[in-house]
Design an enzyme around this catalytic site. Structure first.
Site, PDB file in Angstrom:
ATOM      1  N   LYS A  52      14.255  41.366 -17.263  1.00 23.10           N
ATOM      2  CA  LYS A  52      12.938  41.560 -16.646  1.00 23.10           C
ATOM      3  C   LYS A  52      11.967  40.489 -17.112  1.00 23.10           C
ATOM      4  CE  LYS A  52      11.977  45.736 -15.986  1.00 23.10           C
ATOM      5  NZ  LYS A  52      11.777  47.150 -16.294  1.00 23.10           N
ATOM      6  N   ARG A 121       7.144  48.118 -20.687  1.00 26.07           N
ATOM      7  CA  ARG A 121       8.395  48.378 -19.976  1.00 26.07           C
ATOM      8  C   ARG A 121       9.561  47.725 -20.701  1.00 26.07           C
ATOM      9  NH1 ARG A 121       7.653  46.732 -13.810  1.00 26.07           N
ATOM     10  NH2 ARG A 121       9.170  48.403 -13.493  1.00 26.07           N
ATOM     11  N   GLY A 130      16.582  52.833 -15.147  1.00 26.62           N
ATOM     12  CA  GLY A 130      16.172  54.169 -15.546  1.00 26.62           C
ATOM     13  C   GLY A 130      16.717  54.650 -16.868  1.00 26.62           C
ATOM     14  N   MET A 132      16.266  53.276 -19.941  1.00 30.36           N
ATOM     15  CA  MET A 132      15.362  53.106 -21.080  1.00 30.36           C
ATOM     16  C   MET A 132      13.929  53.377 -20.632  1.00 30.36           C
ATOM     17  SD  MET A 132      17.063  49.960 -23.167  1.00 30.36           S
ATOM     18  CE  MET A 132      16.954  48.836 -21.783  1.00 30.36           C
ATOM     19  N   ARG A 365      15.159  40.761  -9.718  1.00 30.02           N
ATOM     20  CA  ARG A 365      16.446  40.636 -10.404  1.00 30.02           C
ATOM     21  C   ARG A 365      17.514  40.476  -9.334  1.00 30.02           C
ATOM     22  NH1 ARG A 365      16.218  46.873 -12.475  1.00 30.02           N
ATOM     23  NH2 ARG A 365      16.378  47.866 -10.439  1.00 30.02           N
ATOM     24  N   HIS A 481      16.560  56.336  -7.920  1.00 29.50           N
ATOM     25  CA  HIS A 481      17.424  56.308  -9.110  1.00 29.50           C
ATOM     26  C   HIS A 481      18.873  56.599  -8.726  1.00 29.50           C
ATOM     27  CE1 HIS A 481      19.448  58.318 -12.529  1.00 29.50           C
ATOM     28  NE2 HIS A 481      18.892  57.359 -13.221  1.00 29.50           N
ATOM     29  N   SER A 812      58.492  38.409 -21.576  1.00 33.02           N
ATOM     30  CA  SER A 812      57.579  39.249 -20.808  1.00 33.02           C
ATOM     31  C   SER A 812      56.957  40.233 -21.785  1.00 33.02           C
ATOM     32  CB  SER A 812      58.321  39.990 -19.694  1.00 33.02           C
ATOM     33  OG  SER A 812      57.412  40.781 -18.955  1.00 33.02           O
ATOM     34  N   CYS A 880      54.099  42.408 -18.302  1.00 34.97           N
ATOM     35  CA  CYS A 880      54.495  43.412 -17.318  1.00 34.97           C
ATOM     36  C   CYS A 880      53.956  44.800 -17.639  1.00 34.97           C
ATOM     37  CB  CYS A 880      56.014  43.467 -17.166  1.00 34.97           C
ATOM     38  SG  CYS A 880      56.892  43.886 -18.695  1.00 34.97           S
ATOM     39  N   TYR A 900      52.331  34.195 -15.636  1.00 36.04           N
ATOM     40  CA  TYR A 900      52.159  35.197 -14.585  1.00 36.04           C
ATOM     41  C   TYR A 900      51.796  36.546 -15.185  1.00 36.04           C
ATOM     42  CZ  TYR A 900      56.800  37.113 -15.758  1.00 36.04           C
ATOM     43  OH  TYR A 900      57.872  37.680 -16.410  1.00 36.04           O
TER      44      TYR A 900
END
Length: 928
Positions: A52, A121, A130, A132, A365, A481, A812, A880, A900
């Protein structure tokens, strides 16, 4: 401060910018800067100023109308949380910035005749809507309320602002039960015979202030503080404390936000949306956060303050209506929204207030969005030239893709629609109606699926929102909210269904026509359309799954817009990724599905799954065989069955690698249950009808019984103890591969030896396997080129990987068993016994079976991969375990250099996407 003075003082600024080079030089001294004016920061300082504060600074830099103010850093919060006291220098810094703010505004905080009012704030690095605390109108007192009324020329406005301060301050700072204030407010409206707050007049609100102050005195033993600086200081501490509030900690665990970041505190001069019909407050999105479509999206509320909108207490009007209410402000807002979206190159979520025709920006934001919106917006921004493909990959996640693969309601089903609200967060949710958070959690833990129904949600409902399948509210809009939090969590949500009368005290909801939905009744909600249905509505596959299955072509004229966006993003990911993605599949059907989903081979074929059902008896006979002839007979019966399975599998995956794991069940899975068998034998003996085969079987089961089968006779140990078992399987693999080759196929089989702990085990099995393969090659006249490797699933295998690589052509990593053996616990037992407590206490941020434990299990994987490559540079490395389809784990496997990952077929698209995102992030880091 010049560099030599910095070095002499030991001062190490933690903010970014020109002093970033000093971060590693030493400890921070007491002269560290803890407060920044909005003119000093920028959007890249989120670590220090919170999201913020950083964005308020950025908007100030852009010349947008932001009320003046300052930000207390997250570093100050960390000092406070660590020591229990504010930093020594903080009060003086706050005083200096407050003095500057007062001079700029031409009035003082709480000044009796012309008060400056401020909001306090929270603002952490990551948005926590919402979770905090926030307090508005700080600076009002019994004296200054009179000055505010005179200044504004509006008594009602002044007393409304004062009652709001006492209500928010009492609940947030002093810990008074918020319901007490709500009940007093409802009583005041009942006395006046009105239904909305705005119908209360100045005299009514003045009485309400007196009532609120009495509540504070009764509940806390002290009067509401009249000193404005005391109000501000206490509010700042309350915001710091709210970082460790229960709901904030729960939200961080849910969203995997680190607990050590702390929150910044923003002190901002107040502007007022509750000054009459020419004032108001709203929330706007530069694109629809639910669908991603461009347009005018948001909510506006005349004569209100911001909390009224996000709390969903009063129903708003669509943002588009602002054009007819205040065209000047509307046009200016549209220009600012375009400026912000182009500047941030993303969907922006904006809070604004209009004070008597003057527009003010209170926050922006990067907005939370649904999974579908995320994919659409990413491709839209690429088409607009605002971002490139690499950045588009960072705008979506595997978790969002998984959400898009969930089923949706069948449009052809017979349904009973009873209401419709705002489609706030998509999905098809079915469950029993519950009307409070406690019941939602309780029923959910008992295995029930529930829909949480509220008039509006507030942060205290977070537990229930997490537990529920979906959320339904009768108030609020897309910016309430409930909507914001649900979108962030990927929960289905329908808001603002005004025609539904929700009675939380009587635990019921009345729908049009008078039908009553009692707690426990099943309802269905559609977060994509906003529709609410009685009963359970059947579901059908999502269009995204149909696309991956090949039943929907993205280029078709009637192709779903979302499918087109997913197709493009997947193409971006496939071009970027280095990791290949295989499937865990045990039969041809699963293999074919995996191939359609984009699998590049099979990373794990579990052969024990081939011996279930009718074949189980053959394995039981093999294990319990007393003589070599009995054992050989069982093996000869199993061989053609195994070969047939492998022929089908190699055919389905023709041209792609198939890693076949030799038999690896805990032994008890193929033996009769010892308790049931004992009871059967005992009953037969009591009837004097003993069954010779059962007696023989019971003796064998007792002989082979293990206290901990997971650490017993399984894997390579079983193959060494039972002669011929592994060689039979190797022969079946080799003969199947030869048959496919002779049929002009391209089988690429890989033989994997499970649960190896020492290279000698692998060498012994490999020697036998090589001999069998040579025999098959000679008999069929076919060169097979079968590779042999092992699973790394024991800590000893990981730490001796360099030795094991001498006999293994591939590793693997079986991270399921490796996690169990590293941690020393059984997954089946601990997840039900103490994992919940560990997660709630923050010992685990997430289950180590869900996301790989990088510090423990991950460290062994990294070390084993390095040692294996040092011994055998061309060794192939894969994973795997279930972690192969976990988004965060995929990034780790990319970082440590595996070749992989392998996962269940339905997780393949997620793994492909995350592999592309990981590669893109790595490139971005290299460029930086």
């Amino acid at each position: 401060m010049d560099l030599p003075r910095c070095l002499r003082s030991g001062y190490v600024p933690r903010r970014q910018g020109s002093h970033r080079v000093l971060q590693e030089l030493g400890p921070v001294s007491e002269i560290q800067k803890f407060v920044y004016d909005f003119t000093e920061g920028n959007k890249d300082l989120k670590d220090l100023l919170g999201g913020k504060g950083a964005n308020l600074a950025e908007m100030t830099n852009l010349g947008l109308p932001v009320p003046p103010g300052f930000t207390i850093t997250t570093e100050a919060c960390k000092v406070y949380l660590d020591s229990g006291e504010e930093p020594v220098a903080l009060r003086d810094e706050v005083s200096a910035h407050l003095d500057a703010l007062e001079q700029r505004m031409g009035k003082q905080l709480g000044q009796a005749d012309n008060p400056l009012l401020v909001s306090v704030r929270s603002g952490a690095k990551f948005s926590m809507p919402g979770m905090m605390d926030t307090v508005l109108n700080i600076g009002l007192s019994d004296k200054s309320v009179q000055g505010l009324a005179k200044q504004a020329g509006d008594d009602r406005f002044a007393w409304d602002s004062y009652r709001r301060l006492i209500q928010m301050f009492g609940k947030t700072v002093l810990g008074v039960d918020g319901e007490l204030f709500e009940e007093a407010l409802d009583k005041a409206k009942d006395v006046k015979k009105v239904t909305v707050d705005t119908d209360l007049e100045a005299a009514d609100l003045k009485k309400l202030v007196t009532t609120f102050k009495k509540i504070v005195k009764k509940e806390t033993g002290r009067d509401f503080p009249q000193d404005p600086r005391e109000q501000m200081d206490l509010a700042i501490k309350a915001v710091f404390d709210s970082w460790n509030g229960d709901r904030a900690k729960l939200y961080r665990r849910q969203e995997r936000i680190p607990h050590d970041l702390g929150t910044a505190v923003n002190v901002c001069s107040m502007v007022f949306g509750n000054l009459g019909p020419d004032s108001g407050t709203g929330v706007a999105f530069t694109r629809d956060p639910a669908s991603g479509h461009q347009g005018v999206y948001g909510d506006y509320l005349q004569n209100a303050q911001g909390e009224d909108v996000v709390a969903g207490i009063r129903n708003t009007v669509p943002l588009a209506e602002l054009e007819s209410i205040d065209k000047k402000s509307y046009d200016q807002l549209m220009q600012i929204m375009e400026t912000l979206e182009n500047h941030y190159k993303d969907l922006c979520d904006i809070e604004f207030t209009i004070e008597r025709g003057q527009l003010w920006m209170l926050q922006t934001r990067v907005g939370k969005r649904t999974a579908g919106a995320a994919f659409r917006i990413a491709t839209q921004l690429v088409d607009q030239g605002l971002i490139d493909e690499a950045e588009a990959l960072q705008r979506v996640t595997g978790a969002q893709l998984a959400q898009l693969m969930f089923p949706r309601f069948d449009e052809k089903a017979k349904v009973e629609q009873v209401g419709r609200g705002i489609a706030a967060s998509p999905g098809a949710a079915v469950g029993k109606a519950v009307f409070d958070s406690y019941t939602a959690v309780k029923w959910s833990r008992s295995g029930e699926k529930v829909i949480l129904i509220r008039r509006e949600t507030n942060p205290d409902d977070l537990d229930g929102m997490i537990a529920a399948e979906g959320i339904l509210t009768s108030r609020g809009g897309k910016t309430s909210h409930a909507a914001v939090v649900a979108r962030g969590m990927g929960k289905t949500c329908v808001c603002g269904a005004e025609e539904l009368e929700v009675d939380t005290k009587r635990r019921r909801m009345t729908v049009p026509g008078g039908h009553v939905v009692e707690e426990g009744d099943v309802i269905s909600i559609d977060g994509s359309s906003g529709k609410v249905y009685l009963g359970e509505v059947p579901v059908v596959p999502s269009p995204v799954v149909e696309y991956f299955e090949g039943r929907m072509h993205p280029g078709a004229d009637d192709a779903d817009e979302l499918v087109q966006a997913v197709h493009r993003i997947m193409a971006f990911a496939d071009r970027k990724r280095r990791l290949r993605v295989r499937a865990n599949a045990d039969n041809a059907e699963d293999a074919l599905r995996a191939r359609r989903f984009g699998a590049q081979g099979i990373g794990l074929c579990r052969t024990e799954h081939m011996f279930l059902g009718d074949r189980r008896e053959l394995v039981e006979r093999l294990i319990l065989a007393d003589t070599e002839d009995e054992r050989e007979e069982a093996l000869q019966q199993l061989l053609p069955l195994q070969k047939k399975d492998f022929v089908e599998l190699f055919s389905a995956m023709d041209g792609l690698p198939v890693t076949v794991r030799l038999l690896d069940p805990p032994l008890h899975e193929f033996l009769p249950d010892i308790t049931e068998l004992s009871v059967r034998v005992a009953l037969a003996e009591s009837r004097q009808e003993p069954h010779e085969n059962d007696l023989r079987l019971l003796q064998a089961v007792h002989r082979l019984h293990e206290q901990n089968p997971m650490l017993g006779l399984r894997g390579v140990r079983l193959g060494l103890v039972i002669p011929g078992l592994f060689t039979m399987q190797v022969r079946a693999i080799a003969e199947a591969a030869a048959e496919r080759k002779n049929a002009k196929g391209d089988p690429r089989a890989e033989i994997m030896i499970p649960l190896v702990g020492t290279v000698q085990e692998l060498e012994f099995v490999r020697e036998e396997a090589d001999q069998v393969i040579a025999e098959v090659e000679a008999a069929t006249g076919t060169s097979l080129n079968l590779s042999i490797g092992t699973m790394i699933e024991l800590p000893r295998a990981a730490v001796t990987a360099g030795q094991i690589a001498e006999a293994a052509e591939f590793f693997s990593f079986g991270t399921n068993d490796l996690t169990q053996t590293v941690w020393g616990f059984s997954r089946d037992d601990v997840e039900a016994s103490f994992f919940t407590a560990y997660l709630e206490k923050g010992i685990f941020g997430v289950s180590p079976f869900e996301t790989i434990d990088k510090d423990g299990v991950g460290a062994l994987v990294k070390a084993a991969a390095k040692a294996g490559r040092e011994t055998r540079p061309d060794i192939k490395l894969g994973v795997c375990g279930e972690h192969g389809g976990d988004p965060e784990s995929v990034h780790f496997f990319h970082e440590v250099g595996l070749d992989y990952v392998s996962c269940s077929p339905f997780r393949i698209p997620v793994a492909r996407l995350e592999a592309g995102r990981a590669a893109s992030q790595s490139e971005g880091s290299d460029h930086r």
